[in-house]
Design an enzyme around this catalytic site. Structure first.
Site, PDB file in Angstrom:
ATOM      1  N   HIS A  74       0.776  -1.268  -0.002  1.00  0.00           N
ATOM      2  CA  HIS A  74      -0.034  -0.144  -0.039  1.00  0.00           C
ATOM      3  C   HIS A  74       0.862   1.155   0.111  1.00  0.00           C
ATOM      4  O   HIS A  74       1.944   1.207   0.679  1.00  0.00           O
ATOM      5  CB  HIS A  74      -1.081  -0.126   1.039  1.00  0.00           C
ATOM      6  CG  HIS A  74      -0.385   0.050   2.336  1.00  0.00           C
ATOM      7  ND1 HIS A  74       0.096   1.266   3.305  1.00  0.00           N
ATOM      8  CD2 HIS A  74      -0.258  -0.886   3.481  1.00  0.00           C
ATOM      9  CE1 HIS A  74       0.332   0.616   4.416  1.00  0.00           C
ATOM     10  NE2 HIS A  74       0.197  -0.356   4.533  1.00  0.00           N
ATOM     11  N   ASP A  76      -0.285   4.404   0.987  1.00  0.00           N
ATOM     12  CA  ASP A  76      -0.626   5.180   2.163  1.00  0.00           C
ATOM     13  C   ASP A  76       0.220   4.951   3.487  1.00  0.00           C
ATOM     14  O   ASP A  76       0.842   3.861   3.541  1.00  0.00           O
ATOM     15  CB  ASP A  76      -1.988   5.302   2.335  1.00  0.00           C
ATOM     16  CG  ASP A  76      -2.629   3.912   2.759  1.00  0.00           C
ATOM     17  OD1 ASP A  76      -2.356   2.964   2.397  1.00  0.00           O
ATOM     18  OD2 ASP A  76      -3.497   4.097   3.642  1.00  0.00           O
ATOM     19  N   ASP A 100       6.364   0.856   7.666  1.00  0.00           N
ATOM     20  CA  ASP A 100       4.559   0.429   7.317  1.00  0.00           C
ATOM     21  C   ASP A 100       4.353   1.367   6.090  1.00  0.00           C
ATOM     22  O   ASP A 100       3.824   2.418   6.287  1.00  0.00           O
ATOM     23  CB  ASP A 100       3.961   0.658   8.456  1.00  0.00           C
ATOM     24  CG  ASP A 100       2.357  -0.339   8.127  1.00  0.00           C
ATOM     25  OD1 ASP A 100       2.203  -0.626   7.047  1.00  0.00           O
ATOM     26  OD2 ASP A 100       1.893  -0.184   8.998  1.00  0.00           O
ATOM     27  N   GLU A 130      -5.052   2.142   3.021  1.00  0.00           N
ATOM     28  CA  GLU A 130      -5.079   0.850   3.793  1.00  0.00           C
ATOM     29  C   GLU A 130      -5.297   1.059   4.940  1.00  0.00           C
ATOM     30  O   GLU A 130      -5.834   0.090   5.897  1.00  0.00           O
ATOM     31  CB  GLU A 130      -3.709   0.089   3.517  1.00  0.00           C
ATOM     32  CG  GLU A 130      -3.553  -1.527   4.015  1.00  0.00           C
ATOM     33  CD  GLU A 130      -3.195  -1.506   5.457  1.00  0.00           C
ATOM     34  OE1 GLU A 130      -3.473  -2.535   5.975  1.00  0.00           O
ATOM     35  OE2 GLU A 130      -2.671  -0.529   5.950  1.00  0.00           O
ATOM     36  N   GLU A 131      -4.955   2.375   5.597  1.00  0.00           N
ATOM     37  CA  GLU A 131      -4.684   2.368   7.103  1.00  0.00           C
ATOM     38  C   GLU A 131      -5.847   3.083   7.463  1.00  0.00           C
ATOM     39  O   GLU A 131      -5.999   3.476   8.726  1.00  0.00           O
ATOM     40  CB  GLU A 131      -3.544   3.625   7.270  1.00  0.00           C
ATOM     41  CG  GLU A 131      -2.226   3.044   6.806  1.00  0.00           C
ATOM     42  CD  GLU A 131      -1.555   1.992   7.924  1.00  0.00           C
ATOM     43  OE1 GLU A 131      -2.258   1.479   8.676  1.00  0.00           O
ATOM     44  OE2 GLU A 131      -0.386   1.545   7.655  1.00  0.00           O
ATOM     45  N   GLU A 159       3.844  -6.244   3.860  1.00  0.00           N
ATOM     46  CA  GLU A 159       3.442  -5.620   5.024  1.00  0.00           C
ATOM     47  C   GLU A 159       4.670  -5.962   5.982  1.00  0.00           C
ATOM     48  O   GLU A 159       5.296  -7.102   5.790  1.00  0.00           O
ATOM     49  CB  GLU A 159       2.335  -6.235   5.715  1.00  0.00           C
ATOM     50  CG  GLU A 159       0.944  -5.737   5.072  1.00  0.00           C
ATOM     51  CD  GLU A 159       0.609  -4.386   5.857  1.00  0.00           C
ATOM     52  OE1 GLU A 159       1.354  -3.863   6.679  1.00  0.00           O
ATOM     53  OE2 GLU A 159      -0.306  -3.852   5.443  1.00  0.00           O
ATOM     54  N   HIS A 333       3.310   2.825  12.737  1.00  0.00           N
ATOM     55  CA  HIS A 333       2.682   3.919  13.401  1.00  0.00           C
ATOM     56  C   HIS A 333       3.166   4.568  14.418  1.00  0.00           C
ATOM     57  O   HIS A 333       2.410   5.366  15.097  1.00  0.00           O
ATOM     58  CB  HIS A 333       1.114   3.404  13.692  1.00  0.00           C
ATOM     59  CG  HIS A 333       0.639   2.556  12.526  1.00  0.00           C
ATOM     60  ND1 HIS A 333      -0.808   2.041  13.031  1.00  0.00           N
ATOM     61  CD2 HIS A 333       0.871   2.100  11.443  1.00  0.00           C
ATOM     62  CE1 HIS A 333      -1.170   1.542  11.938  1.00  0.00           C
ATOM     63  NE2 HIS A 333      -0.213   1.323  10.982  1.00  0.00           N
TER      64      HIS A 333
END
Lengths: 356, 356
Positions: A74, A76, A100, A130-131, A159, A333
């Protein structure tokens, strides 16, 4: 640091490309500039057929190989937390999205650009959102609009997995267990029937629950059934007539969603159980020929994925899928998110050895 | 219906006076016009000494009698709910405050005006802000500012009690029982420690709790220990690290607040208990000579008061007190609030027989 508007050069070193992508902010919902740059960079390579759907970019080889492998990531990130631009300290690249999963995206882009003659046909998928809420997930929207673009014998989702293969993923199911009673003034509590007190049996079953461990394709999956919230009460002087225990069941991918729901209803037999949300797990599919070759090439001991990831979307399309990326899932994150440059290089080298 | 601005005539029939007071709106905080009218009406009777503090009016006889009896009622009502002006249907007077407690106030005003030579000295207290937060309660503020105005051997609070003597009142104590654990992602629940699951033992103790029944001065008090609220949870995918069970203990007036707190801590021994709020109960004091004569005069079988009322404020001043009023406590605060005209007349007649 290059200008953010300079075209992406996919032939530079994987760590440098990761830094370049990290310094190209793409918080969920704002992926268009990065999707444009990725699309343009891929179109510069004539061995690839490139398609676009929204801010999702799909590139593939069409060599007529016996197998097709899909590699996805992903574009984003979660919101930037004062952690841009990126910087390097020793072997570590710091910045929002390093782990990530722009490191994984960089590896995938490098493979797309530099493997014109892979031993299997390749499909690369770069997707948005995705987030955030599942309904906006780019891979999910692609699967609904163009499922044929995602056809493959095996998929690798990049991932963060600490450069270890994490097979499949757990399913997840949420349910509300509702207790009812009769209101009364708390000064005359014998006239009421306390719904919160009735939750004792629900909590007893939860606290005594023995979660199952099950081995699938050599990976051990651990389940868990937990209260994630409890709500009850009307006012400080009222015997409450309602209490709701919200539970989350994380289940091994050998159960379907329906079987998981039946299990939760069985655990709370005698109570009012309302399933509010669920998502199927994904079988690791490590017994598939493509997966076996993959495991042999990348090495290491695969483990089960604990958590729900987009591999389940591939599983739903009938494509076995694993998580395998250079990032560290425990750093995702976080403000001090970072990724090992060595892990980026090694991940790429292993995939190249498998596909080259 | 008289003009709201006409002076109050305290010599009219008790039911008519109740209707007059009901049609003189006095929602908590807006009692001044009614307090002015009550003060003026009482000052018209030279056998009374009248004092005023805010919107609280105190009138007393000073005959040098051996005993002093205090009769109290609050002037305010809950907000009007389309239930004004009052109207009569058969024996029932309908309207906001008919039951809680302008019928009781009317009886007290009638006694104040028409008993110039009572057999005991009398103190009448009409106060504001009973229906709202305790800090604004007129009786509480009077007790703090002019405790000498409230000196008495016995007090009758004319709260609705269905014309039955309700002795004393329960105490109340609120406490939070807090459970703590360790957060984790619910997909990896074995890394956490679920605080909600730990509440099972707290709820077990609550659901198995055997509340005490105790007889005091011939009245049976029933206690109750209840969860009134439970809160726990962080998010749907997180093992929660905190859960709080809010409990309310209603205790018989033979326990002090400190003893009640010790009892709650003992019930939840081993847990983190935080007492957040408490109010002492009030002993019925029915063995006092003034109370015995009162009971003999008004007749009926007294019962314990379940609920906290302002009688506890008298108890705190060392004045035994009972609830005794013509209203029906079950109709208080209801849209169809009403009061029996016969009950108003009988309550007045019984008090008059005691004091005349």
């Amino acid at each position: 640091m290059s200008s953010p508007n300079a075209p992406l050069d996919l032939t530079i070193d994987g760590g440098a490309l990761t830094a370049r992508l990290v310094d190209f902010p793409s918080v969920s919902g704002d992926e268009q500039p990065l999707a444009d740059a990725v699309e343009a960079a891929l179109r510069a390579h004539p061995h690839l057929t490139v398609d676009r759907f929204g801010n999702n970019v799909v590139a593939r080889t069409t060599l007529g190989r016996a197998e097709r492998v899909l590699i996805a990531g992903h574009l984003d990130t979660v919101p930037i937390a004062d952690n841009l631009p990126s910087y390097v300290e020793g072997d570590l690249l710091y910045g929002c999205g390093t782990s990530d999963m722009k490191s994984g995206v960089a590896v995938a882009l490098r493979l797309a650009a530099t493997l014109p003659e892979p031993n299997r046909d390749l499909t690369f998928v770069f997707y948005d959102c995705e987030e955030i809420e599942a309904s906006r997930n780019g891979l999910g929207r692609l699967a609904a609009a163009h499922p044929e673009w995602l056809a493959a014998d095996f998929a690798v989702l990049m991932e963060p997995s600490g450069a270890t293969v994490e097979g499949g993923c757990q399913g997840t199911l949420r349910a509300d267990v509702k207790l009812t009673g009769t209101r009364a003034h708390s000064a005359r509590s014998w006239l009421g029937d306390n719904a919160i007190h009735k939750a004792v049996e629900v909590l007893r079953r939860l606290s005594e629950y023995q979660p199952r461990r099950v081995e699938i394709d050599g990976l051990e999956y651990r389940e868990g059934l937990n209260a994630t919230r409890i709500d009850g009460g009307v006012a400080g002087n009222v015997i409450p007539d309602e209490c709701v225990v919200h539970v989350n069941f994380r289940f091994a991918p050998d159960r379907t969603v329906e079987e998981a729901a039946d299990h939760v209803r069985e655990v709370f037999a005698g109570f009012d159980v309302d399933v509010t949300d669920s998502a199927a797990g994904a079988l690791p599919g490590l017994a598939q020929p493509a997966a076996r070759d993959f495991l042999a090439a990348v090495g290491g001991k695969p483990r089960a994925k604990f958590g729900w990831t987009d591999v389940a979307r591939f599983s739903a399309l009938g494509v076995p899928a694993v998580n395998y990326g250079p990032g560290d899932p425990n750093l995702a994150h976080k403000r001090d998110e970072h990724c090992s440059l060595t892990a980026i290089a090694e991940t790429e080298a292993r995939l190249r050895a498998w596909l080259g």
